[in-house]
Design an enzyme around this catalytic site. Structure first.
Site, short mmCIF file in Angstrom:
data_model
loop_
_atom_site.label_atom_id
_atom_site.label_comp_id
_atom_site.label_asym_id
_atom_site.label_seq_id
_atom_site.Cartn_x
_atom_site.Cartn_y
_atom_site.Cartn_z
N GLU B 43 0.88 -1.18 0.00
CA GLU B 43 0.00 0.00 0.00
C GLU B 43 0.91 1.22 0.00
OE1 GLU B 43 -3.38 1.05 0.01
OE2 GLU B 43 -2.34 2.98 0.13
N ASP B 92 -6.64 -3.66 -5.55
CA ASP B 92 -7.82 -3.02 -4.97
C ASP B 92 -7.59 -1.52 -4.98
OD1 ASP B 92 -10.17 -2.52 -3.63
OD2 ASP B 92 -9.30 -2.84 -1.66
#
Lengths: 221, 221
Positions: B43, B92
């Site tokens: 991330e 995502d």
């Protein structure tokens, strides 16, 4: 979807009753089906028809179908006097809370069953799983008192609340697999009928319910 | 769905990479899968993780999984240094317009392919058919330059615009039928893993596209 799910699950829909559907859209789609010979539509409110003709001509085009007899009357009364007559009955109503409330009751399903031919198929607007799961359970419970084979299906409608709409679909024919199209449109038919959403695969997919819905509706039977 | 579609289409997902997914929800779901042994998540933004832990603890619970290694870094750089390593890679991201734009490009799919083991499966957020059909076509076209077997699937999310979300799912294994779960959850597993949406039937149904979508995406190949 409210049209082709019951028509193609039935397989040979010749005579169809539409209850409600005053905008003409359901009549437009039902009249496309090559096997349908005769459509009766009972709409209680002439104003809905007039306003749709004026402002929604694309939908109201359904009223021009030569297959259609349009009656402005109470669907309850009409069905009491027309028994054992229809292959498919489609109820295109508003939501179960408000004026259309009586189209979701057990007694309404009793009336539908009598107006249907044996082994006919019904399909009603059924509310969505995201806001109305309790209503859906209640509606299915009422429907199961009169039909032996009852399912719930859903499809995507981005302009509706929650982005989808659901259908209660039922028959007394236990051998009929409602989630499978018995009349299967060919690619040529899909093109010629200008179907934007429905395909035989979409038909089956509409019955694949999210796990929480499947669990909730299973327990209501 | 962004987790179980690729994991179960693959059939034996042992090592999984998550790109993005800073709220922890994807890690939470991937870690449930009984075959998954190791998850790496990259991330780029520490703040997304911090804010999710504070305000979305139910999602951020995924960060507590003993299977997970969480790295705060650029997914592009990470993948350049980790090739032929993952069974499944899940991206995502946010939508294709804005900061996540580069996660929808052809060069991104090239990178994914190199980081995947042969016959691995990727799944990326893919935009919805109601507003982004052109973007979906473009994304699939880019993906098809690097993968031999590319599909688009969708599911219902009532809180998203248009009430749904879509996925690009792809593999180089032409024998793999992505629309069919190769690893099939039993009823016991569905219960134990507390899956609210996914079932093997929902898996297949996600690939049944409305006729206008099927037509549009067919012509892009």
């Amino acid at each position: 979807m409210i049209t082709f799910l019951p028509l193609n699950a039935h397989g040979n829909p010749q005579k169809v009753l539409i209850v409600g559907g005053g905008d003409g859209g359901v009549a437009r789609e039902v009249s496309k089906h090559p096997l349908v010979k005769e459509i009766v539509q009972v709409e209680i409110d002439q104003k809905v028809i007039d306003v749709s003709k004026k402002y929604l001509p694309g939908m109201a085009a359904g009223f021009d179908s030569p297959k259609l007899t349009l009656l402005v009357c109470d669907g309850f009364e009409y069905m009491k006097n027309h028994q054992n007559e229809f292959d498919v009955i489609i109820t295109d109503s508003s939501d179960p809370v408000g004026p259309a409330e009586n189209l979701f009751t057990e007694s309404y399903f009793a009336l539908l069953k009598k107006a249907l031919k044996p082994n006919g198929v019904i399909c009603s607007q059924g509310g969505t799983v995201w806001c109305c799961l309790d209503y859906i359970k209640k509606t299915l419970d009422g429907c199961r008192k009169h039909f032996k084979n009852v399912e719930y299906a859903r499809c995507s409608v981005p302009t509706y609340p929650n982005g989808e709409i659901g259908f209660v679909i039922a028959t007394d024919d236990q051998s009929l697999q409602l989630s499978k199209a018995k009349y299967v449109f060919t690619e040529k038919e899909l093109d010629e009928l200008r179907l934007k959403y429905y395909t035989p695969e979409v038909h089956t997919a509409a019955f694949a319910l999210p796990n929480f819905v499947r669990q909730a509706l299973k327990s209501s039977s």
